[in-house]
Design a protein around this motif. Structure first.
Motif, PDB file in Angstrom:
ATOM      1  N   ARG A 164       0.822  -1.211   0.000  1.00 42.25           N
ATOM      2  CA  ARG A 164       0.000   0.000   0.000  1.00 42.25           C
ATOM      3  C   ARG A 164       0.857   1.262   0.000  1.00 42.25           C
ATOM      4  O   ARG A 164       0.385   2.328  -0.383  1.00 42.25           O
ATOM      5  N   PHE A 165       2.107   1.153   0.415  1.00 41.61           N
ATOM      6  CA  PHE A 165       2.980   2.325   0.416  1.00 41.61           C
ATOM      7  C   PHE A 165       4.092   2.234  -0.622  1.00 41.61           C
ATOM      8  O   PHE A 165       4.467   3.226  -1.217  1.00 41.61           O
ATOM      9  N   GLN A 166       4.631   1.039  -0.842  1.00 43.96           N
ATOM     10  CA  GLN A 166       5.837   0.988  -1.659  1.00 43.96           C
ATOM     11  C   GLN A 166       5.869  -0.140  -2.681  1.00 43.96           C
ATOM     12  O   GLN A 166       6.882  -0.298  -3.366  1.00 43.96           O
ATOM     13  N   GLY A 167       4.819  -0.904  -2.837  1.00 45.43           N
ATOM     14  CA  GLY A 167       4.916  -2.075  -3.690  1.00 45.43           C
ATOM     15  C   GLY A 167       4.062  -2.076  -4.930  1.00 45.43           C
ATOM     16  O   GLY A 167       3.928  -3.108  -5.572  1.00 45.43           O
ATOM     17  N   TYR A 168       3.477  -0.949  -5.276  1.00 41.10           N
ATOM     18  CA  TYR A 168       2.543  -0.947  -6.400  1.00 41.10           C
ATOM     19  C   TYR A 168       3.222  -0.362  -7.632  1.00 41.10           C
ATOM     20  O   TYR A 168       3.144   0.831  -7.882  1.00 41.10           O
ATOM     21  N   GLU A 169       3.921  -1.214  -8.389  1.00 40.49           N
ATOM     22  CA  GLU A 169       4.597  -0.782  -9.613  1.00 40.49           C
ATOM     23  C   GLU A 169       4.381  -1.828 -10.699  1.00 40.49           C
ATOM     24  O   GLU A 169       5.239  -2.655 -10.984  1.00 40.49           O
ATOM     25  N   ASN A 170       3.204  -1.824 -11.279  1.00 41.16           N
ATOM     26  CA  ASN A 170       2.861  -2.764 -12.338  1.00 41.16           C
ATOM     27  C   ASN A 170       3.200  -2.184 -13.707  1.00 41.16           C
ATOM     28  O   ASN A 170       3.629  -1.046 -13.828  1.00 41.16           O
ATOM     29  N   LEU A 171       2.973  -2.976 -14.747  1.00 37.81           N
ATOM     30  CA  LEU A 171       3.147  -2.458 -16.105  1.00 37.81           C
ATOM     31  C   LEU A 171       2.301  -1.212 -16.314  1.00 37.81           C
ATOM     32  O   LEU A 171       2.762  -0.209 -16.856  1.00 37.81           O
ATOM     33  N   VAL A 172       1.039  -1.283 -15.892  1.00 37.10           N
ATOM     34  CA  VAL A 172       0.153  -0.115 -15.895  1.00 37.10           C
ATOM     35  C   VAL A 172      -0.426   0.007 -14.498  1.00 37.10           C
ATOM     36  O   VAL A 172      -0.295  -0.897 -13.673  1.00 37.10           O
ATOM     37  N   ARG A 173      -1.090   1.127 -14.211  1.00 34.93           N
ATOM     38  CA  ARG A 173      -1.605   1.338 -12.867  1.00 34.93           C
ATOM     39  C   ARG A 173      -2.906   2.118 -12.925  1.00 34.93           C
ATOM     40  O   ARG A 173      -3.267   2.680 -13.968  1.00 34.93           O
ATOM     41  N   TRP A 174      -3.620   2.112 -11.799  1.00 42.24           N
ATOM     42  CA  TRP A 174      -4.833   2.914 -11.690  1.00 42.24           C
ATOM     43  C   TRP A 174      -4.464   4.391 -11.603  1.00 42.24           C
ATOM     44  O   TRP A 174      -3.446   4.756 -11.014  1.00 42.24           O
ATOM     45  N   THR A 175      -5.315   5.237 -12.169  1.00 41.09           N
ATOM     46  CA  THR A 175      -5.176   6.673 -11.953  1.00 41.09           C
ATOM     47  C   THR A 175      -5.426   6.976 -10.477  1.00 41.09           C
ATOM     48  O   THR A 175      -6.118   6.219  -9.787  1.00 41.09           O
ATOM     49  N   PRO A 176      -4.902   8.103  -9.968  1.00 43.61           N
ATOM     50  CA  PRO A 176      -5.073   8.398  -8.540  1.00 43.61           C
ATOM     51  C   PRO A 176      -6.529   8.438  -8.085  1.00 43.61           C
ATOM     52  O   PRO A 176      -6.838   8.030  -6.953  1.00 43.61           O
ATOM     53  N   ASN A 177      -7.434   8.925  -8.926  1.00 42.22           N
ATOM     54  CA  ASN A 177      -8.841   8.981  -8.513  1.00 42.22           C
ATOM     55  C   ASN A 177      -9.645   7.772  -8.996  1.00 42.22           C
ATOM     56  O   ASN A 177     -10.870   7.767  -8.901  1.00 42.22           O
ATOM     57  N   TRP A 178      -8.963   6.774  -9.512  1.00 44.78           N
ATOM     58  CA  TRP A 178      -9.550   5.481  -9.892  1.00 44.78           C
ATOM     59  C   TRP A 178     -10.640   5.618 -10.950  1.00 44.78           C
ATOM     60  O   TRP A 178     -11.688   5.004 -10.862  1.00 44.78           O
ATOM     61  N   ASP A 179     -10.361   6.400 -11.973  1.00 49.53           N
ATOM     62  CA  ASP A 179     -11.318   6.509 -13.074  1.00 49.53           C
ATOM     63  C   ASP A 179     -10.749   5.944 -14.375  1.00 49.53           C
ATOM     64  O   ASP A 179     -11.274   6.200 -15.445  1.00 49.53           O
ATOM     65  N   GLY A 180      -9.686   5.168 -14.291  1.00 47.53           N
ATOM     66  CA  GLY A 180      -9.107   4.566 -15.485  1.00 47.53           C
ATOM     67  C   GLY A 180      -7.728   4.021 -15.181  1.00 47.53           C
ATOM     68  O   GLY A 180      -7.314   3.918 -14.029  1.00 47.53           O
ATOM     69  N   ILE A 181      -7.014   3.643 -16.236  1.00 45.41           N
ATOM     70  CA  ILE A 181      -5.646   3.160 -16.094  1.00 45.41           C
ATOM     71  C   ILE A 181      -4.708   4.132 -16.787  1.00 45.41           C
ATOM     72  O   ILE A 181      -5.114   4.906 -17.661  1.00 45.41           O
ATOM     73  N   MET A 182      -3.447   4.093 -16.388  1.00 43.85           N
ATOM     74  CA  MET A 182      -2.460   5.018 -16.916  1.00 43.85           C
ATOM     75  C   MET A 182      -1.114   4.315 -17.027  1.00 43.85           C
ATOM     76  O   MET A 182      -0.917   3.231 -16.476  1.00 43.85           O
ATOM     77  N   PRO A 183      -0.159   4.922 -17.742  1.00 41.69           N
ATOM     78  CA  PRO A 183       1.158   4.291 -17.885  1.00 41.69           C
ATOM     79  C   PRO A 183       1.858   4.136 -16.546  1.00 41.69           C
ATOM     80  O   PRO A 183       1.579   4.848 -15.586  1.00 41.69           O
ATOM     81  N   ASN A 184       2.819   3.233 -16.521  1.00 38.98           N
ATOM     82  CA  ASN A 184       3.672   3.088 -15.353  1.00 38.98           C
ATOM     83  C   ASN A 184       5.010   2.539 -15.828  1.00 38.98           C
ATOM     84  O   ASN A 184       5.746   3.253 -16.493  1.00 38.98           O
TER      85      ASN A 184
END
Length: 648
Positions: free
Chosen positions: A87-107
């Motif tokens: 929840r603090f340091q492990g969320y680094e996927n190929l793509v990720r959720w936008t901060p307000n959770w309305d879609g996906i974005m690059p990562n």
């Protein structure tokens, strides 16, 4: 709440603008770094920041302002919840959720392409990106995960979704050093959304240059190395060093990572009272001014013995940010009143789950008598009517909530009113009527109903000790169900024991849990409560194992599979169909039928809608949003970018 059901093409086109803007900004930047890193550069112990960043660093936009470097962020883990470090340091996927959770974005992937059939997904990686030890991150690392981890039957004896689709495993191809393609035989309309799920960061979690030394295909002496380190074989060694689910970053201090912080003292090491993660000097994200992130030097995870100790730490100002474990409605008044003395402020976590307390009887219990009782739908309906939800809401939730079964939330476009409201009326006479109709009319001298074996029907609830609200609810159930002749006992236990008994072995009578998706894309991605299709289906794990073994007949399991009823098989067929459907409108129609069948089966008993909850943040900690979604698939606060948090 967001409804993330955009088509791949729309998502990609929308991101073209974002990517172009980011690339333009990054290309003009002069980069800066933390003072401690600048000193290492000056001493010749670290390359200049320009050489440590990729050609196109990801630019994160702060919600308040550009920050400054320094400080520790103090938070906590309770029980066996070490995975919550994600929840603090492990969320680094190929793509990720936008901060307000309305879609996906690059990562990690700065862009992607999807073919018209949704069978091929091409990801373009960031050129020049590096692991935390400075070694280049390339397509070879993704291929190492695919060829040497996922496709190796000794390391991955069971291949599962999302990497298996339509009964066949994904095919991953290296196009060039910074391009990989994922190919499926059938359309996979949910794949991009799944790639943003915190659970599926596997393709970017295995550094080939480091882990190959522990793999038999690369090191002919690996078995000797394994024995020297106390392991019986190389597979055990590899799993300890690299994990089979991309977990080495929170299990060990040796494995390079791409996260903003890496552990110098991992959870469980030392005296196990704390874990410490420090800044990654090769982290590949910057702020709009070119400052390499993260701002904060270290994350320090305290590991208090129980929730009450954690609450005292919160109230005394020893926590800088947390919303897990202690944040119950009952504790809210004291947490609110203590803000000035504790030096913190409160933020809101908005509800996303289908229910705040899911009561699950083990319908595939290893004991055939209990299995027969718990599978009786009228028995479950009778128990549901015997629960005074309004009293629970008043006592446990301080009046916040509304009686509700386990169903998509009212704001979801998949809301099913029948599922949400059925059997929620508190009516002891009606409860007794259903229990009589279920066939359990005989009682013992104390008035408890007898099962088909002539013995008292007793339900033992096994509850994770780190979840006080579930304990509070479970301790109210004996009073409700004794009125209708059912004996209830409650056992609390450490999370690690609960995991073994409930999740791994399914030995329990009953438990209480939550999570899953009540709105947006998560209704599709995490349908654990609509049909028993993954290991979180604590109400019917043997039916879930049956589904898993349908596609993987040699799958090792501690749970004997049981063939489910026809309506459950039908749900499985429908979900299989949904997974190979690329059209969002058709996906919705299929999901609605799955939900209707779930309402018919009535798998479990819900208590209340999940009320908005709260967390605390140090008053000096900035760039923390006032509101964020509460979910695991959206592993808050990670998508809000803790890399940007800083102290004023």
């Amino acid at each position: 709440m967001p409804r993330t059901r955009l088509t791949s093409k729309i998502v990609f086109l929308a991101l073209v603008v974002i990517l172009a803007a980011s690339a333009g900004v990054a290309g003009q930047m002069k980069y800066n770094e933390a003072p401690e890193l600048a000193e290492l550069v000056k001493a010749g112990k670290l390359p200049p920041v320009e050489e440590r960043l990729p050609e196109n660093p990801m630019v994160l936009e702060p919600i308040e302002k550009i920050g400054k470097y320094g400080g520790d962020l103090r938070t906590a883990l309770v029980g066996g919840h070490v995975i919550n470090v994600a929840r603090f340091q492990g969320y680094e996927n190929l793509v990720r959720w936008t901060p307000n959770w309305d879609g996906i974005m690059p990562n990690v992937a700065e862009s992607w392409e999807v073919n018209e059939e949704s069978t091929e997904f091409t990801f373009f990686l960031r050129k020049g990106m590096k692991w935390s030890d400075g070694h280049p991150f390339t397509a070879d690392d993704v291929m190492f995960w695919y060829e040497d981890v996922f496709m190796n039957p000794e390391i991955t004896p069971v291949q599962a979704a999302p990497w298996v689709h339509g009964g066949k495993p994904v095919v991953v191809e290296k196009i060039d050093d910074y391009t990989v393609k994922f190919k499926f035989d059938t359309p996979n309309g949910l794949f991009l959304l799944q790639m943003a799920d915190v659970n599926f960061g596997n393709p970017v979690a295995f550094p080939k240059h480091y882990l190959s030394q522990f793999h038999e295909d690369y090191n002919p002496d690996v078995d000797k190395l394994a024995r020297d380190e106390g392991f019986s074989n190389w597979v055990e060694l590899f799993e300890a060093k690299g994990g089979i689910f991309g977990e080495p970053w929170y299990r060990t201090t040796g494995c390079p990572t791409i996260h903003a912080w890496y552990f110098t003292l991992a959870p469980g090491q030392g005296d196990a009272s704390r874990a410490i993660a420090v800044r990654n000097p090769y982290y590949w994200k910057v702020d709009p001014a070119g400052n390499q992130l993260p701002y904060i030097d270290r994350i320090v995870y305290e590991m208090p013995s129980d929730v009450e100790v954690l609450l005292l730490h919160v109230l005394s100002g020893q926590m800088d940010m947390i919303d897990q474990y202690f944040a119950t409605p009952a504790n809210k008044p004291v947490v609110y009143d203590n803000q000035e003395r504790g030096g913190y402020r409160m933020f809101t976590t908005t509800s996303t789950m289908p229910n705040d307390a899911v009561i699950m009887l083990n319908m595939t219990h290893p004991d055939p008598v209990k299995r027969e009782i718990f599978q009786n739908k009228k028995f479950r309906i009778g128990l549901s009517h015997a629960i005074d939800r309004e009293e629970i809401i008043d006592l446990v939730y301080v009046g916040q909530g509304e009686p509700h079964q386990v169903a998509p939330r009212p704001e979801s476009d998949l809301y099913n009113e029948r599922m949400a409201k059925q059997y929620t009326e508190y009516d002891v006479d009606l409860a007794n009527q259903y229990l009589d109709e279920a066939g359990f009319t005989q009682r013992d001298r104390e008035g408890y109903r007898l099962g088909p074996d002539g013995k008292r029907i007793t339900i033992v609830f096994e509850i994770d000790a780190a979840r006080p609200m579930f304990i509070d609810i479970a301790e109210l159930l004996p009073g409700y169900w004794q009125q209708v002749g059912i004996d209830v006992q409650v056992r609390t236990m450490d999370r690690s024991l609960w995991e073994v008994r409930v999740r791994e072995n399914a030995e329990h009578d009953a438990t209480i849990h939550k999570f899953g998706g009540g709105t947006g894309a998560v209704v599709y991605l995490d349908p654990r409560y609509w049909l028993p299709m993954d290991g979180n289906a604590f109400y019917a794990r043997a039916w879930q194992v049956w589904r898993a073994m349908r596609d993987n007949p040699d799958m090792p399991t501690a749970i004997e599979p049981q063939e489910p009823p026809e309506e459950v098989k039908r749900q499985n067929e429908l979900y299989d169909k949904l997974l190979v459907t690329g059209d969002p409108a058709e996906q919705k129609v299929i999901m609605e039928e799955i939900l209707d069948l779930a309402a018919d089966v009535f798998y479990h008993i819900g208590i209340t809608t999940e009320p908005d909850n709260y967390g605390i943040a140090n008053k000096r900690l900035r760039n923390v949003p006032d509101t964020m979604p509460w979910s695991w698939i959206y592993p808050h606060p990670a998508p809000t970018n803790p890399q940007l948090y800083f102290y004023e």
